[in-house]
Design a protein around this motif. Structure first.
Motif, short mmCIF file in Angstrom:
data_model
loop_
_atom_site.label_atom_id
_atom_site.label_comp_id
_atom_site.label_asym_id
_atom_site.label_seq_id
_atom_site.Cartn_x
_atom_site.Cartn_y
_atom_site.Cartn_z
N PRO A 130 -34.20 20.37 -5.45
CA PRO A 130 -33.54 19.44 -6.38
C PRO A 130 -32.33 20.12 -7.01
CG PRO A 130 -35.91 19.52 -6.78
CD PRO A 130 -35.60 20.63 -5.83
N ASP A 131 -31.25 19.38 -7.13
CA ASP A 131 -29.99 19.92 -7.66
C ASP A 131 -29.67 19.23 -8.98
OD1 ASP A 131 -27.41 20.72 -8.17
OD2 ASP A 131 -26.52 19.79 -6.38
N PRO A 132 -29.79 19.94 -10.12
CA PRO A 132 -29.47 19.32 -11.41
C PRO A 132 -28.04 18.82 -11.51
CG PRO A 132 -30.64 21.41 -11.72
CD PRO A 132 -30.26 21.33 -10.27
N PHE A 133 -27.17 19.33 -10.64
CA PHE A 133 -25.75 18.95 -10.65
C PHE A 133 -25.44 17.97 -9.52
CE2 PHE A 133 -21.11 20.29 -10.36
CZ PHE A 133 -20.76 19.82 -11.62
N MET A 134 -26.48 17.38 -8.92
CA MET A 134 -26.30 16.47 -7.78
C MET A 134 -25.54 15.21 -8.18
SD MET A 134 -29.19 14.44 -5.52
CE MET A 134 -29.66 15.80 -4.46
N ASN A 135 -24.58 14.84 -7.33
CA ASN A 135 -23.98 13.51 -7.38
C ASN A 135 -24.62 12.73 -6.22
OD1 ASN A 135 -22.45 11.21 -6.95
ND2 ASN A 135 -20.52 12.19 -7.50
N PRO A 136 -25.61 11.90 -6.50
CA PRO A 136 -26.36 11.26 -5.41
C PRO A 136 -25.51 10.35 -4.53
CG PRO A 136 -26.95 10.31 -7.54
CD PRO A 136 -26.12 11.51 -7.82
N GLU A 137 -24.41 9.83 -5.07
CA GLU A 137 -23.53 9.01 -4.24
C GLU A 137 -22.90 9.86 -3.13
OE1 GLU A 137 -20.69 7.15 -6.77
OE2 GLU A 137 -22.11 5.65 -7.55
N GLU A 138 -22.50 11.08 -3.48
CA GLU A 138 -21.92 11.99 -2.47
C GLU A 138 -22.97 12.39 -1.43
OE1 GLU A 138 -19.52 15.36 -2.99
OE2 GLU A 138 -18.54 14.63 -4.81
N THR A 139 -24.17 12.70 -1.91
CA THR A 139 -25.24 13.08 -0.98
C THR A 139 -25.52 11.95 -0.01
OG1 THR A 139 -26.21 14.49 -2.71
CG2 THR A 139 -27.62 13.90 -0.85
N ALA A 140 -25.59 10.73 -0.52
CA ALA A 140 -25.84 9.56 0.33
C ALA A 140 -24.70 9.35 1.32
CB ALA A 140 -26.02 8.31 -0.53
N GLU A 141 -23.46 9.58 0.89
CA GLU A 141 -22.32 9.45 1.80
C GLU A 141 -22.41 10.48 2.93
OE1 GLU A 141 -18.82 9.84 -0.54
OE2 GLU A 141 -19.10 7.94 -1.63
N ALA A 142 -22.84 11.69 2.60
CA ALA A 142 -22.99 12.73 3.63
C ALA A 142 -24.05 12.30 4.64
CB ALA A 142 -23.38 14.05 2.99
N PHE A 143 -25.17 11.77 4.15
CA PHE A 143 -26.22 11.30 5.06
C PHE A 143 -25.68 10.23 5.99
CE2 PHE A 143 -30.24 12.26 2.26
CZ PHE A 143 -29.94 13.60 2.30
N ASP A 144 -24.96 9.26 5.43
CA ASP A 144 -24.44 8.17 6.25
C ASP A 144 -23.49 8.69 7.32
OD1 ASP A 144 -25.85 6.26 4.86
OD2 ASP A 144 -24.18 5.69 3.56
N GLN A 145 -22.57 9.58 6.95
CA GLN A 145 -21.60 10.08 7.93
C GLN A 145 -22.31 10.87 9.03
OE1 GLN A 145 -17.95 11.78 6.39
NE2 GLN A 145 -17.83 13.24 8.08
N LEU A 146 -23.25 11.72 8.65
CA LEU A 146 -23.95 12.53 9.65
C LEU A 146 -24.78 11.65 10.58
CD1 LEU A 146 -25.07 15.42 7.30
CD2 LEU A 146 -23.48 15.65 9.24
N HIS A 147 -25.38 10.60 10.03
CA HIS A 147 -26.17 9.69 10.86
C HIS A 147 -25.26 8.88 11.78
CE1 HIS A 147 -28.65 6.08 11.77
NE2 HIS A 147 -29.60 6.98 11.87
N ASN A 148 -24.18 8.37 11.25
CA ASN A 148 -23.26 7.57 12.06
C ASN A 148 -22.62 8.39 13.17
OD1 ASN A 148 -23.79 5.34 10.45
ND2 ASN A 148 -22.01 5.64 9.14
N ASP A 149 -22.41 9.67 12.92
CA ASP A 149 -21.83 10.56 13.93
C ASP A 149 -22.87 11.07 14.93
OD1 ASP A 149 -19.41 10.24 12.70
OD2 ASP A 149 -19.43 12.19 11.67
N GLY A 150 -24.14 10.72 14.72
CA GLY A 150 -25.20 11.16 15.62
C GLY A 150 -25.60 12.61 15.46
N LYS A 151 -25.18 13.24 14.37
CA LYS A 151 -25.48 14.66 14.17
C LYS A 151 -26.83 14.90 13.51
CE LYS A 151 -20.60 15.99 14.01
NZ LYS A 151 -19.50 16.58 13.20
#
Length: 300
Positions: A130-151
């Motif tokens: 867990p990251d106390p400094f997490m921006n969950p919108e950014e984390t979710a965007e990273a997940f989406d990009q990695l999934h969409n790119d098939g990585k």
């Protein structure tokens, strides 16, 4: 080997092999490949990594071995984790030990893991802490990009408490399919604080790191460990084993949450003990004998 379904199209072997100490086993890449094959012959097909393991070395050591026989890749599932930043001679740009779950860091970490592991996709990516400094919108965007790119095919978390996992889940389009947490009879925290309850609620089977409590159950000379050893021996005699590790694995595997223990040993006999426990099913009475030994008193 039993398999656990985490998504409609995604399963892991019930026993997972952990690669955290791969750099300590002093194996040549040929010996590493042989070891991986022997583990897979036991129908253990899931391997757990993290970018930081072995001072950022273990993924690369695994990838070197996999590169000798790339055909194995389609027969296994690779888990890796990111989000912890450690100072290391292998990462001279890191200034301090901290967490980073920004979109930039997650994507960079995954791309490095893909290179290290000699693969073009990760089956399951976990946020390591867990990251106390997490921006969950950014984390979710990273997940989406990695999934969409098939990585990255699937996503989850590690060491998240109930509120932390629920919070991130509200932001992610990609389902969080698991939480990798400490689960063992010596430390009941995640059994008692709602963390394991959430795994059942979300139907997201958890992985158990440190299932043997880092040896504390066998080595500590204090009342709790002594109570547990007595209970483990008692239950072992009832289910037909004199190996305490088999009883511990059976205790975890008998739980209805479909817990997947991570076995991080380079010794095949230790892996065999975990696999043998799949054939042992504890009754509620037997399970609670061990639970109450840890508590030091009867349940209310």
């Amino acid at each position: 080997m039993d398999r656990v379904t985490l998504a409609e199209d995604f399963q892991l072997s019930r026993i997972i092999h952990g690669m955290m100490r791969l750099n300590e086993w002093n194996l040549s890449k040929e010996e590493r490949l042989s070891f991986i094959k022997e583990v897979m012959e036991k129908e253990i097909t899931t391997f757990d990594h993290a970018d930081i393991y072995g001072g950022y070395q273990c993924e690369e050591l695994f990838g070197e071995a996999l590169g000798l026989d790339p055909s194995l890749r389609k027969k296994m599932e690779i888990i890796t984790k990111c989000g912890i930043v450690l100072p290391s001679s292998n990462r001279p740009e890191h200034q301090s030990h901290h967490y980073n779950t920004s979109k930039k860091h997650i994507i960079h970490s995954v791309e490095q893991s893909l290179t290290n592991l000699k693969t073009d996709y990760i089956d399951l990516l976990l946020i390591h802490r867990p990251d106390p400094f997490m921006n969950p919108e950014e984390t979710a965007e990273a997940f989406d990009q990695l999934h969409n790119d098939g990585k990255v095919l699937h996503f989850g978390v590690s060491n998240f408490k109930r509120s932390q996992m629920k919070m991130l889940e509200t932001y992610t389009a990609q389902p969080l399919v698991t939480n990798q947490i400490e689960l063992n009879p010596y430390n009941l925290e995640n059994f008692e604080d709602g963390t394991l309850d959430l795994s059942l609620e979300m139907q997201a089977p958890p992985m158990a790191w440190s299932p043997l409590a880092g040896g504390q159950l066998f080595e500590q000379e204090e009342p709790k460990a002594e109570r547990l050893r007595k209970a483990l021996k008692q239950i072992g005699s009832e289910i037909g084993t004199d190996k305490m590790d088999e009883v511990i694995y059976s205790w975890l595997l008998s739980h209805p949450a479909s817990i997947m223990p991570i076995v991080g040993s380079g010794k095949l006999e230790r892996i065999d003990s975990a696999a043998a426990a799949l054939k042992m099913k504890l009754t509620p009475h037997q399970w609670y004998v061990i639970y109450e030994a840890s508590l030091g008193h009867e349940v209310p």
